[in-house]
Design a protein around this motif. Structure first.
Motif, PDB file in Angstrom:
ATOM      1  N   LEU A 313      37.638  25.340  40.047  1.00  7.59           N
ATOM      2  CA  LEU A 313      38.050  25.960  39.386  1.00  7.59           C
ATOM      3  C   LEU A 313      39.636  26.164  38.706  1.00  7.59           C
ATOM      4  N   PHE A 314      40.473  25.148  39.734  1.00  6.55           N
ATOM      5  CA  PHE A 314      41.481  24.763  38.541  1.00  6.55           C
ATOM      6  C   PHE A 314      41.750  23.977  38.080  1.00  6.55           C
ATOM      7  N   SER A 315      40.447  23.073  37.853  1.00  2.25           N
ATOM      8  CA  SER A 315      40.438  21.520  36.814  1.00  2.25           C
ATOM      9  C   SER A 315      40.002  21.475  36.062  1.00  2.25           C
ATOM     10  N   ALA A 316      39.263  23.260  36.371  1.00  2.00           N
ATOM     11  CA  ALA A 316      37.929  23.472  35.155  1.00  2.00           C
ATOM     12  C   ALA A 316      38.850  23.727  33.628  1.00  2.00           C
ATOM     13  N   GLY A 317      39.943  24.354  34.160  1.00  2.00           N
ATOM     14  CA  GLY A 317      40.768  25.128  33.658  1.00  2.00           C
ATOM     15  C   GLY A 317      39.770  26.445  33.348  1.00  2.00           C
ATOM     16  N   VAL A 318      39.479  27.187  33.562  1.00  2.00           N
ATOM     17  CA  VAL A 318      38.976  28.312  33.629  1.00  2.00           C
ATOM     18  C   VAL A 318      40.178  29.269  33.655  1.00  2.00           C
ATOM     19  N   GLN A 319      40.176  30.771  33.577  1.00  2.00           N
ATOM     20  CA  GLN A 319      41.222  31.541  33.635  1.00  2.00           C
ATOM     21  C   GLN A 319      41.410  32.486  34.746  1.00  2.00           C
ATOM     22  N   ALA A 320      43.283  32.439  35.782  1.00  2.00           N
ATOM     23  CA  ALA A 320      43.492  33.158  36.934  1.00  2.00           C
ATOM     24  C   ALA A 320      42.805  32.408  38.245  1.00  2.00           C
ATOM     25  N   PRO A 321      42.654  30.845  38.027  1.00  2.00           N
ATOM     26  CA  PRO A 321      41.892  30.578  39.087  1.00  2.00           C
ATOM     27  C   PRO A 321      41.939  30.885  40.940  1.00  2.00           C
ATOM     28  N   GLU A 322      42.690  30.966  40.953  1.00  2.00           N
ATOM     29  CA  GLU A 322      43.354  32.215  42.030  1.00  2.00           C
ATOM     30  C   GLU A 322      42.839  32.993  42.385  1.00  2.00           C
ATOM     31  N   GLY A 323      42.325  34.338  41.520  1.00  2.00           N
ATOM     32  CA  GLY A 323      41.491  35.750  41.379  1.00  2.00           C
ATOM     33  C   GLY A 323      40.040  35.403  41.778  1.00  2.00           C
ATOM     34  N   LEU A 324      39.729  34.039  41.167  1.00  2.00           N
ATOM     35  CA  LEU A 324      37.933  34.253  41.360  1.00  2.00           C
ATOM     36  C   LEU A 324      38.068  33.309  42.617  1.00  2.00           C
ATOM     37  N   ARG A 325      38.839  32.643  42.743  1.00  2.00           N
ATOM     38  CA  ARG A 325      39.046  31.793  44.499  1.00  2.00           C
ATOM     39  C   ARG A 325      38.881  33.117  45.355  1.00  2.00           C
TER      40      ARG A 325
END
Length: 382
Positions: A313-325
Motif C-alpha cells: 500500500l505504501f509503495s504503490a502510491g495510493v493516497q492515505a495508505p495508513e488509513g487504508l491499512r
C-alpha cells in the motif's frame, strides 16, 4: 428455411473460448454454409442485454442490438453467442427474444450449457475480481464483493441459479424441441470440451479449431480486489495495486462444506432439472462429488495476508495508505469478533484495538479526472 443457432450461455462455461474460436473461424464457417454474427470484437453478442443495478436488485433488459444484428444476416444458417441472454428470467423478455428471432428465421435452436452452481459461482466471482470498479461488470452487480468465494444468497442469486425455472420459460416460449441442453463437464460434453461439442451440434464434418481464453486469477487478486471494492476504494487506487496482485498464482479454494452448502441451496431446482432436462445418477443433474475442495478453504482474508500485503500500500502510491491499512485491520478484527470468541477478555481486547484503529482508519476519496467525467461510462460488462 432459415435457421438460427442461438447460444445463450451460461456464463463461465467456455463461452469466451467458443466465441473467439467462431470469430476466428468465421470465413471457414461461411464456406460451409454458416454465418457467424457477433457484436463484440471477440464474437460476444452479450451487448444485446443491458444490466442495471438499482438498490439491491439487479435488472436485465434487451436492447435493440439483437434485432440490428439479426437484420444484418444474409445466410441461411446463422450462429449467435450471447451468454447474457441467460440473465433473462421474465417471460415477456424471453418472448421478446423469440419475436425478434422469428422475424428473420424460421427455425430457432437454443443451445444452453449448465455448470454445477458452486463451480460456476467461484469462477464467475473470480471474473468480477479482474475489474477495478464497483458495479461496472455484470458479475460485480450480480455477485457483489462480500468475503469468501461464494456470493451471499439473495433474491438475485436465487433467480440466477435456478436453472430449472429459466429453462421452463425458454421451453414454453421456444418449445422443448428447440432446446439443446448440455452439462458443462468433460464427461458430459461430446469430445470433452465445448468447441468439440458445439461442432457436433452443428453437424457435418465441422471441426472448429480450439482457442483457449485464460481468465484465471490468483488468490491474492481475488481477496484483495473484492475487499477493496467492498470498502469503496476508488478505481484509480485499485489500479495502482493491481500489478502487485498479479504475481500471486496461488489457487483460491473454498472449503468443501461451503461448496456443498452453496450447491444445496438449489437442491429442489436441480432435482426438477434432473427430472426434465439433465439426467444424472446423483438425481441432482450434476456430479455430486466435492472431493476437489479441501476440508479447510483459503478464501478468507487473514492477518498473515495483511502482514504480507500491507507494505505494498505504501509503495504503490495510493493516497492515505495508513488509513487504508487501518481500515483493513479493523475489518479483520470485526471478522474475528463475529465468530463469537469464547474468551470474553480477548473479545474485549479486540474491541478496544478496533476502537484505537478507528481514529486513523480512512478511505481516501479520490476524484475522477475531469476528462473521465466527460466520458459516458458503460452500464454493463462481462
Amino acid at each position: 428455411m432459415r435457421t438460427l443457432y442461438l447460444h445463450i450461455g451460461f456464463h463461465k462455461t467456455g463461452s469466451s473460448s467458443l466465441q473467439l474460436a467462431l470469430k476466428r473461424y468465421a470465413q471457414q464457417l461461411k464456406a460451409m454454409g454458416f454465418e457467424f454474427l457477433g457484436l463484440g470484437k471477440k464474437g460476444n453478442s452479450s451487448g444485446a442485454v443491458e444490466v442495471f443495478k438499482r438498490g439491491e436488485r439487479v435488472y436485465f433488459q434487451l436492447n435493440q442490438r439483437l434485432d440490428m444484428l439479426l437484420a444484418s444476416s444474409t445466410g441461411e444458417r446463422a450462429i449467435v453467442s450471447a451468454e447474457h441472454l441467460c440473465f433473462l428470467h421474465l417471460r415477456r423478455d424471453i418472448e421478446q427474444v423469440h419475436t425478434i428471432c422469428s422475424n428473420y428465421f424460421d427455425d430457432i435452436r437454443v443451445v444452453i450449457y449448465l455448470r454445477r452452481q458452486d463451480l460456476q459461482a467461484v469462477s464467475f466471482k473470480k471474473q468480477s475480481a479482474r475489474g477495478c470498479a464497483l458495479n461496472m461488470s455484470s458479475s460485480s452487480k450480480l455477485l457483489g464483493h462480500s468475503e469468501g468465494a461464494f456470493p451471499r444468497i439473495d433474491d438475485n442469486i436465487k433467480i440466477y441459479y435456478d436453472y430449472f425455472a429459466k429453462l421452463q420459460l425458454w421451453e414454453r416460449v421456444f418449445g422443448k424441441a428447440s432446446l439443446t441442453i448440455r452439462g458443462f463437464s468433460s464427461e458430459a460434453l461430446r469430445g470433452g470440451d465445448i468447441l468439440s461439442d458445439f461442432s457436433t451440434f452443428l453437424g457435418g464434418d465441422l471441426a472448429i479449431p480450439h482457442c483457449r481464453v485464460n481468465e484465471g486469477i490468483g488468490r491474492k487478486q481475488f481477496l484483495l480486489t473484492h475487499k477493496l471494492l467492498e470498502l469503496g476504494v476508488a478505481e484509480s487506487e485499485i489500479k495502482k495495486l493491481k500489478p502487485a496482485m498479479a504475481g500471486d498464482k496461488t489457487v483460491l479454494k473454498p472449503s468443501r462444506s461451503a461448496a456443498v452448502d452453496f450447491f444445496m441451496q438449489f437442491k429442489q431446482s436441480n432435482q426438477q432439472l434432473n427430472d426434465h432436462y439433465l439426467q444424472h445418477g446423483s438425481g441432482l443433474a450434476f456430479n455430486d462429488n466435492f472431493s476437489s475442495y479441501p476440508v479447510r478453504g483459503n478464501d478468507r482474508l487473514c492477518s498473515q495476508d495483511l502482514a504480507a500485503w500491507v507494505p505494498e500500500l505504501f509503495s504503490a502510491g495510493v493516497q492515505a495508505p495508513e488509513g487504508l491499512r487501518d481500515t483493513l485491520l479493523i475489518g479483520r478484527i470485526k471478522a474475528l469478533l463475529a465468530e463469537k470468541l469464547k474468551d470474553a477478555a480477548l473479545a474485549e481486547e479486540l474491541k478496544g484495538l478496533a476502537q484505537c484503529l478507528a481514529s486513523t482508519a480512512h478511505i481516501a476519496q479520490v476524484r475522477e479526472p475531469w476528462y473521465r467525467l466527460l466520458k459516458g461510462r458503460k452500464r454493463s460488462g462481462r
